[in-house]
Design a protein around this motif. Structure first.
Motif, PDB file in Angstrom:
ATOM      1  N   LYS A  97      34.754  67.617  72.722  1.00 13.44           N
ATOM      2  CA  LYS A  97      34.399  69.020  72.917  1.00 13.44           C
ATOM      3  C   LYS A  97      33.022  69.322  72.335  1.00 13.44           C
ATOM      4  N   LEU A  98      32.760  68.799  71.131  1.00 10.63           N
ATOM      5  CA  LEU A  98      31.454  69.028  70.514  1.00 10.63           C
ATOM      6  C   LEU A  98      30.356  68.273  71.266  1.00 10.63           C
ATOM      7  N   ARG A  99      30.620  67.072  71.693  1.00  8.45           N
ATOM      8  CA  ARG A  99      29.596  66.280  72.396  1.00  8.45           C
ATOM      9  C   ARG A  99      29.297  66.834  73.782  1.00  8.45           C
ATOM     10  N   GLY A 100      30.142  67.721  74.275  1.00  9.58           N
ATOM     11  CA  GLY A 100      29.868  68.369  75.555  1.00  9.58           C
ATOM     12  C   GLY A 100      29.330  69.766  75.405  1.00  9.58           C
ATOM     13  N   ASP A 101      29.059  70.188  74.166  1.00  5.96           N
ATOM     14  CA  ASP A 101      28.539  71.537  73.881  1.00  5.96           C
ATOM     15  C   ASP A 101      27.012  71.452  73.775  1.00  5.96           C
ATOM     16  N   SER A 116      16.026  63.602  72.093  1.00  5.28           N
ATOM     17  CA  SER A 116      16.727  62.704  73.004  1.00  5.28           C
ATOM     18  C   SER A 116      17.658  61.748  72.262  1.00  5.28           C
ATOM     19  N   GLU A 117      17.395  61.515  70.974  1.00  3.76           N
ATOM     20  CA  GLU A 117      18.280  60.660  70.182  1.00  3.76           C
ATOM     21  C   GLU A 117      19.675  61.263  70.074  1.00  3.76           C
ATOM     22  N   ALA A 118      19.751  62.585  69.886  1.00  9.61           N
ATOM     23  CA  ALA A 118      21.053  63.254  69.827  1.00  9.61           C
ATOM     24  C   ALA A 118      21.674  63.383  71.211  1.00  9.61           C
ATOM     25  N   VAL A 119      20.818  63.538  72.239  1.00  7.69           N
ATOM     26  CA  VAL A 119      21.332  63.693  73.602  1.00  7.69           C
ATOM     27  C   VAL A 119      22.055  62.433  74.057  1.00  7.69           C
ATOM     28  N   HIS A 120      21.673  61.282  73.534  1.00  4.15           N
ATOM     29  CA  HIS A 120      22.319  60.029  73.926  1.00  4.15           C
ATOM     30  C   HIS A 120      23.802  59.991  73.546  1.00  4.15           C
ATOM     31  N   TYR A 121      24.214  60.810  72.570  1.00  3.07           N
ATOM     32  CA  TYR A 121      25.619  60.841  72.160  1.00  3.07           C
ATOM     33  C   TYR A 121      26.387  61.961  72.852  1.00  3.07           C
ATOM     34  N   ALA A 122      25.721  62.714  73.709  1.00  2.00           N
ATOM     35  CA  ALA A 122      26.406  63.773  74.454  1.00  2.00           C
ATOM     36  C   ALA A 122      27.236  63.156  75.576  1.00  2.00           C
ATOM     37  N   THR A 123      28.061  63.961  76.192  1.00  4.14           N
ATOM     38  CA  THR A 123      28.846  63.472  77.326  1.00  4.14           C
ATOM     39  C   THR A 123      27.920  63.146  78.492  1.00  4.14           C
ATOM     40  N   VAL A 124      28.439  62.386  79.443  1.00  4.26           N
ATOM     41  CA  VAL A 124      27.620  61.955  80.579  1.00  4.26           C
ATOM     42  C   VAL A 124      27.119  63.158  81.362  1.00  4.26           C
ATOM     43  N   GLU A 125      27.967  64.150  81.553  1.00  5.47           N
ATOM     44  CA  GLU A 125      27.559  65.329  82.310  1.00  5.47           C
ATOM     45  C   GLU A 125      26.458  66.085  81.576  1.00  5.47           C
ATOM     46  N   LEU A 126      26.587  66.201  80.249  1.00 11.18           N
ATOM     47  CA  LEU A 126      25.567  66.925  79.495  1.00 11.18           C
ATOM     48  C   LEU A 126      24.266  66.122  79.430  1.00 11.18           C
TER      49      LEU A 126
END
Length: 311
Positions: A97-101, A116-126
């Motif tokens: 839930k947090l990684r998709g926020d 972009s370093e933090a974006v790499h741990y987001a969900t695929v859609e995000l």
């Protein structure tokens, strides 16, 4: 005090469940003391958050119960604090839930070297949403350089307006072309080639057009004859009176002195008779050969001794 808390292995159950004792021990020896704490304390959220004031939050996750770990990894405040202290790797354990926020990922990105370093741990859609956002990517390229274009989506890398915007601010089109899609790269190269050919053709036609324009202007421009000025606008003639008499030329004065005069030169020194070159050579004979010169016998002086003088 000088150990990592392993001595608590032999402590009684009452001591291992003492909240104040374990809180002080964690403050002095680190989160390792929680390994031997009671299950009630390791599942107590308030107690763990108090320990997090003295220990890195990410290190506490290995000593809490599974249920509390899931709860803490879903807490945005706890995870953001862990990211600020230990880095973006903590996001790998955050809840989906947090990684998709989007707002949470942007907040976590403020604690990283690059967003972009933090974006790499987001969900695929995000991730697809971030790397397809032209505004986000332009800001990230401004921070980290053109290499970030590799993360952009194919749709964004085929966007001509976006690529040209990047080229204007980062080294020119030749540096951006390697990151474009094949279709857009071919289109931009063809457009550049056509523009160069147009400039060359224009430069070649410019002298001809200029000469034709000058000839047309010369043919259409009426010739203006020079009309004499009216007497009222003519300049007055110079006066014709006699010239004033010229005075005598200025005196130049005596020439500068060059020292005392030289004495008069005397008669030239006598050179004397020329040196003798011997007796003259006799004239040549009838046969044309030079006559042999016979010198006269030389008289040898005779020494006269006193005994030989007649008395």
């Amino acid at each position: 005090r000088y150990s990592d808390g392993g001595a608590l292995r032999w402590a009684c159950a009452e001591l291992r469940g003492d909240r104040e004792f374990l809180l002080g021990a964690a403050q002095e020896m680190g989160p390792g003391v929680l390994e031997f704490a009671s299950d009630e304390l390791r599942d107590d959220r308030e107690f763990i958050l108090e320990v997090a004031d003295y220990c890195p939050p990410g290190q506490l996750l290995g000593y809490v119960t599974d249920a509390l770990r899931d709860e803490l990894l879903a807490d945005s405040g706890f995870v953001l604090e862990a990211v600020a202290q230990e880095g973006s790797e903590v996001l790998n354990h955050a809840s989906p839930k947090l990684r998709g926020d989007r707002a949470f990922i942007l907040a976590a990105a403020d604690s990283c070297l690059c967003r972009s370093e933090a974006v790499h741990y987001a969900t695929v859609e995000l991730q697809r949403e971030f790397f397809g956002d032209a505004t986000f990517m332009l800001e990230e390229i401004q921070r980290t350089g053109l290499e970030t274009l590799e993360e952009a989506t194919e749709e964004l890398r085929s966007n001509k307006e976006f690529i040209l915007s990047v080229a204007r601010n980062h080294g020119g089109l030749k540096d951006v072309l390697p990151y474009c899609t094949v279709g857009l790269r071919t289109e931009l190269l063809a457009a550049g080639r056509a523009a160069r050919e147009g400039r060359h053709a224009k430069a070649a036609m410019t002298p001809k057009v200029a000469n034709a324009a000058n000839a047309a202007n010369a043919a259409t421009t009426p010739k203006v004859s020079k009309m004499p000025l009216p007497p009222s606008k003519r300049p007055p003639p110079p006066p014709k009176g006699p010239r004033p008499p010229e005075g005598p030329p200025p005196s130049k004065g005596p020439p500068p002195s060059k020292g005392p005069p030289r004495p008069p030169a005397g008669p030239p020194p006598s050179k004397g008779p020329p040196p003798s070159k011997g007796p003259p050579r006799p004239p040549a004979g009838a046969s044309g050969k030079a006559a042999t010169w016979k010198s006269a016998p030389q008289q040898v002086p005779t020494t006269i001794f006193p005994e030989q003088v007649p008395r």
